[in-house]
Design a protein around this motif. Structure first.
Motif, PDB file in Angstrom:
ATOM      1  N   GLY A   1       0.855  -1.284   0.315  1.00  0.00           N
ATOM      2  CA  GLY A   1       0.184   0.020  -0.063  1.00  0.00           C
ATOM      3  C   GLY A   1       0.607   1.108   0.356  1.00  0.00           C
ATOM      4  O   GLY A   1       0.389   1.802   0.031  1.00  0.00           O
ATOM      5  N   ASN A   2       2.330   1.003  -0.071  1.00  0.00           N
ATOM      6  CA  ASN A   2       3.090   2.552  -0.273  1.00  0.00           C
ATOM      7  C   ASN A   2       4.095   2.454  -0.803  1.00  0.00           C
ATOM      8  O   ASN A   2       4.555   0.966  -1.160  1.00  0.00           O
ATOM      9  N   ASP A   3       4.262   3.019  -1.426  1.00  0.00           N
ATOM     10  CA  ASP A   3       5.571   3.054  -3.126  1.00  0.00           C
ATOM     11  C   ASP A   3       6.894   2.441  -2.329  1.00  0.00           C
ATOM     12  O   ASP A   3       7.951   1.586  -2.710  1.00  0.00           O
ATOM     13  N   VAL A   4       7.369   2.913  -0.881  1.00  0.00           N
ATOM     14  CA  VAL A   4       8.797   2.909  -0.228  1.00  0.00           C
ATOM     15  C   VAL A   4       7.816   3.241   1.661  1.00  0.00           C
ATOM     16  O   VAL A   4       7.748   4.207   1.644  1.00  0.00           O
ATOM     17  N   VAL A   5       8.446   1.394   2.243  1.00  0.00           N
ATOM     18  CA  VAL A   5       8.629   1.072   2.666  1.00  0.00           C
ATOM     19  C   VAL A   5      10.056   1.542   3.936  1.00  0.00           C
ATOM     20  O   VAL A   5      10.298   0.289   3.462  1.00  0.00           O
ATOM     21  N   LEU A   6       9.773   1.769   5.344  1.00  0.00           N
ATOM     22  CA  LEU A   6      10.753   1.273   5.656  1.00  0.00           C
ATOM     23  C   LEU A   6      10.836   0.917   7.587  1.00  0.00           C
ATOM     24  O   LEU A   6      10.106   1.798   8.045  1.00  0.00           O
ATOM     25  N   PHE A   7      10.674  -0.351   7.473  1.00  0.00           N
ATOM     26  CA  PHE A   7      10.825  -1.384   8.432  1.00  0.00           C
ATOM     27  C   PHE A   7      12.014  -1.591   9.283  1.00  0.00           C
ATOM     28  O   PHE A   7      13.170  -1.500   9.117  1.00  0.00           O
ATOM     29  N   MET A   8      12.219   0.067  11.045  1.00  0.00           N
ATOM     30  CA  MET A   8      13.174   0.494  11.014  1.00  0.00           C
ATOM     31  C   MET A   8      13.156   0.522  12.794  1.00  0.00           C
ATOM     32  O   MET A   8      11.709  -0.027  13.414  1.00  0.00           O
ATOM     33  N   LYS A   9      13.824   0.870  13.350  1.00  0.00           N
ATOM     34  CA  LYS A   9      13.817   0.700  14.756  1.00  0.00           C
ATOM     35  C   LYS A   9      13.790   2.318  15.191  1.00  0.00           C
ATOM     36  O   LYS A   9      14.820   3.143  14.716  1.00  0.00           O
ATOM     37  N   GLY A  10      12.992   2.639  16.022  1.00  0.00           N
ATOM     38  CA  GLY A  10      13.166   3.976  16.010  1.00  0.00           C
ATOM     39  C   GLY A  10      11.680   4.539  14.982  1.00  0.00           C
ATOM     40  O   GLY A  10      11.181   4.168  14.490  1.00  0.00           O
ATOM     41  N   THR A  11      11.600   5.670  14.915  1.00  0.00           N
ATOM     42  CA  THR A  11      11.172   6.013  13.966  1.00  0.00           C
ATOM     43  C   THR A  11      11.749   7.381  12.559  1.00  0.00           C
ATOM     44  O   THR A  11      13.138   7.991  13.307  1.00  0.00           O
ATOM     45  N   PRO A  12      11.967   8.005  11.486  1.00  0.00           N
ATOM     46  CA  PRO A  12      12.773   8.970  10.960  1.00  0.00           C
ATOM     47  C   PRO A  12      12.618  10.102  10.987  1.00  0.00           C
ATOM     48  O   PRO A  12      14.228  10.345  10.942  1.00  0.00           O
ATOM     49  N   GLN A  13      11.851  10.421  12.259  1.00  0.00           N
ATOM     50  CA  GLN A  13      12.621  11.632  12.856  1.00  0.00           C
ATOM     51  C   GLN A  13      13.445  11.029  13.790  1.00  0.00           C
ATOM     52  O   GLN A  13      13.833  12.322  14.298  1.00  0.00           O
ATOM     53  N   GLN A  14      13.835   9.641  14.863  1.00  0.00           N
ATOM     54  CA  GLN A  14      13.887   9.633  15.228  1.00  0.00           C
ATOM     55  C   GLN A  14      14.763   8.159  15.878  1.00  0.00           C
ATOM     56  O   GLN A  14      14.438   6.898  16.649  1.00  0.00           O
ATOM     57  N   PRO A  15      15.770   8.214  14.350  1.00  0.00           N
ATOM     58  CA  PRO A  15      16.095   6.325  14.800  1.00  0.00           C
ATOM     59  C   PRO A  15      16.925   5.850  16.488  1.00  0.00           C
ATOM     60  O   PRO A  15      17.409   6.715  16.582  1.00  0.00           O
ATOM     61  N   MET A  16      16.542   5.293  15.790  1.00  0.00           N
ATOM     62  CA  MET A  16      16.577   4.705  17.664  1.00  0.00           C
ATOM     63  C   MET A  16      18.318   3.496  18.083  1.00  0.00           C
ATOM     64  O   MET A  16      18.425   2.835  18.102  1.00  0.00           O
ATOM     65  N   CYS A  17      18.432   3.150  16.347  1.00  0.00           N
ATOM     66  CA  CYS A  17      19.796   2.672  16.129  1.00  0.00           C
ATOM     67  C   CYS A  17      20.624   3.660  15.016  1.00  0.00           C
ATOM     68  O   CYS A  17      19.462   4.283  13.592  1.00  0.00           O
ATOM     69  N   GLY A  18      21.664   2.697  14.755  1.00  0.00           N
ATOM     70  CA  GLY A  18      22.840   4.121  13.680  1.00  0.00           C
ATOM     71  C   GLY A  18      22.446   3.087  12.165  1.00  0.00           C
ATOM     72  O   GLY A  18      22.596   3.940  11.073  1.00  0.00           O
ATOM     73  N   PHE A  19      21.956   1.455  12.082  1.00  0.00           N
ATOM     74  CA  PHE A  19      22.000   1.433  10.800  1.00  0.00           C
ATOM     75  C   PHE A  19      20.325   1.850  10.097  1.00  0.00           C
ATOM     76  O   PHE A  19      20.346   2.469   9.318  1.00  0.00           O
ATOM     77  N   SER A  20      19.505   1.819  11.159  1.00  0.00           N
ATOM     78  CA  SER A  20      18.272   2.924  11.092  1.00  0.00           C
ATOM     79  C   SER A  20      18.217   3.592  10.821  1.00  0.00           C
ATOM     80  O   SER A  20      18.007   4.797   9.227  1.00  0.00           O
ATOM     81  N   GLY A  21      19.103   4.931  11.122  1.00  0.00           N
ATOM     82  CA  GLY A  21      19.333   5.597  11.003  1.00  0.00           C
ATOM     83  C   GLY A  21      19.987   6.133   9.594  1.00  0.00           C
ATOM     84  O   GLY A  21      19.978   6.888   9.195  1.00  0.00           O
ATOM     85  N   GLN A  22      20.736   5.614   9.103  1.00  0.00           N
ATOM     86  CA  GLN A  22      21.880   5.508   7.877  1.00  0.00           C
ATOM     87  C   GLN A  22      20.832   5.736   6.436  1.00  0.00           C
ATOM     88  O   GLN A  22      21.000   6.069   5.834  1.00  0.00           O
ATOM     89  N   ILE A  23      19.575   4.268   6.999  1.00  0.00           N
ATOM     90  CA  ILE A  23      18.627   4.276   5.609  1.00  0.00           C
ATOM     91  C   ILE A  23      18.216   5.729   5.101  1.00  0.00           C
ATOM     92  O   ILE A  23      17.889   5.919   4.560  1.00  0.00           O
ATOM     93  N   VAL A  24      17.598   6.140   7.038  1.00  0.00           N
ATOM     94  CA  VAL A  24      16.791   7.559   7.023  1.00  0.00           C
ATOM     95  C   VAL A  24      17.959   8.544   6.699  1.00  0.00           C
ATOM     96  O   VAL A  24      16.834   9.509   5.111  1.00  0.00           O
ATOM     97  N   GLN A  25      18.688   8.607   6.291  1.00  0.00           N
ATOM     98  CA  GLN A  25      19.932   9.771   5.911  1.00  0.00           C
ATOM     99  C   GLN A  25      19.774   9.272   4.637  1.00  0.00           C
ATOM    100  O   GLN A  25      19.721  10.249   3.947  1.00  0.00           O
ATOM    101  N   ILE A  26      20.150   8.505   4.044  1.00  0.00           N
ATOM    102  CA  ILE A  26      19.558   7.962   2.645  1.00  0.00           C
ATOM    103  C   ILE A  26      18.504   8.114   2.067  1.00  0.00           C
ATOM    104  O   ILE A  26      18.861   9.669   0.927  1.00  0.00           O
ATOM    105  N   LEU A  27      17.209   8.079   2.087  1.00  0.00           N
ATOM    106  CA  LEU A  27      16.177   8.635   1.899  1.00  0.00           C
ATOM    107  C   LEU A  27      15.587  10.021   2.040  1.00  0.00           C
ATOM    108  O   LEU A  27      15.173  10.368   0.992  1.00  0.00           O
ATOM    109  N   ASP A  28      16.322  10.755   2.785  1.00  0.00           N
ATOM    110  CA  ASP A  28      16.243  12.430   2.687  1.00  0.00           C
ATOM    111  C   ASP A  28      16.700  12.397   1.756  1.00  0.00           C
ATOM    112  O   ASP A  28      16.346  13.507   1.724  1.00  0.00           O
ATOM    113  N   HIS A  29      17.924  12.328   1.761  1.00  0.00           N
ATOM    114  CA  HIS A  29      19.156  13.007   1.300  1.00  0.00           C
ATOM    115  C   HIS A  29      18.521  13.014  -0.894  1.00  0.00           C
ATOM    116  O   HIS A  29      18.579  13.874  -1.522  1.00  0.00           O
TER     117      HIS A  29
END
Length: 110
Positions: free
Chosen positions: A13-41
């Motif tokens: 139902g969504n074009d791009v979905v990230l299952f992550m630890k934390g939220t895009p605004q507040q990632p709770m692990c470095g790996f999730s944070g890296q993907i958030v940075q890439i997608l935001d970039h």
């Protein structure tokens, strides 16, 4: 609704979905944070789902994808990979290519 149905609905139902630890605004692990940075970039619109909110979701996504780690990125219903794969694809320009190929708005990296 079973957890598998929930995950399937989110992935399809969504074009791009990230299952992550934390939220895009507040990632709770470095790996999730890296993907958030890439997608935001890349400027792509995506939905982040926090697996820390539910053990059922955290375990369910691993079964759904048959992939043992989180984060997990899905584009247009297809499993792309975890942090290492997404980072390598981004660095090689393949992630932007995939998003463009799937008709998703993303900006070229400088």
């Amino acid at each position: 609704m079973s957890i598998n149905q929930f995950i399937d609905n989110e992935v399809k139902g969504n074009d791009v979905v990230l299952f992550m630890k934390g939220t895009p605004q507040q990632p709770m692990c470095g790996f999730s944070g890296q993907i958030v940075q890439i997608l935001d970039h890349l400027g792509v619109t995506y939905k982040g789902l926090n697996v820390l909110d539910s053990d059922e979701l955290r375990n369910g996504i691993k079964s759904y994808s048959n992939w043992p780690t989180i984060p997990q990125l899905y584009v247009k219903g297809e499993f792309v990979g975890g942090c290492d794969i997404v980072r390598e694809m981004f660095q090689a320009g393949e992630l932007l290519g995939l998003l463009t190929e799937k008709g998703l708005a993303a900006k070229a990296t400088a």
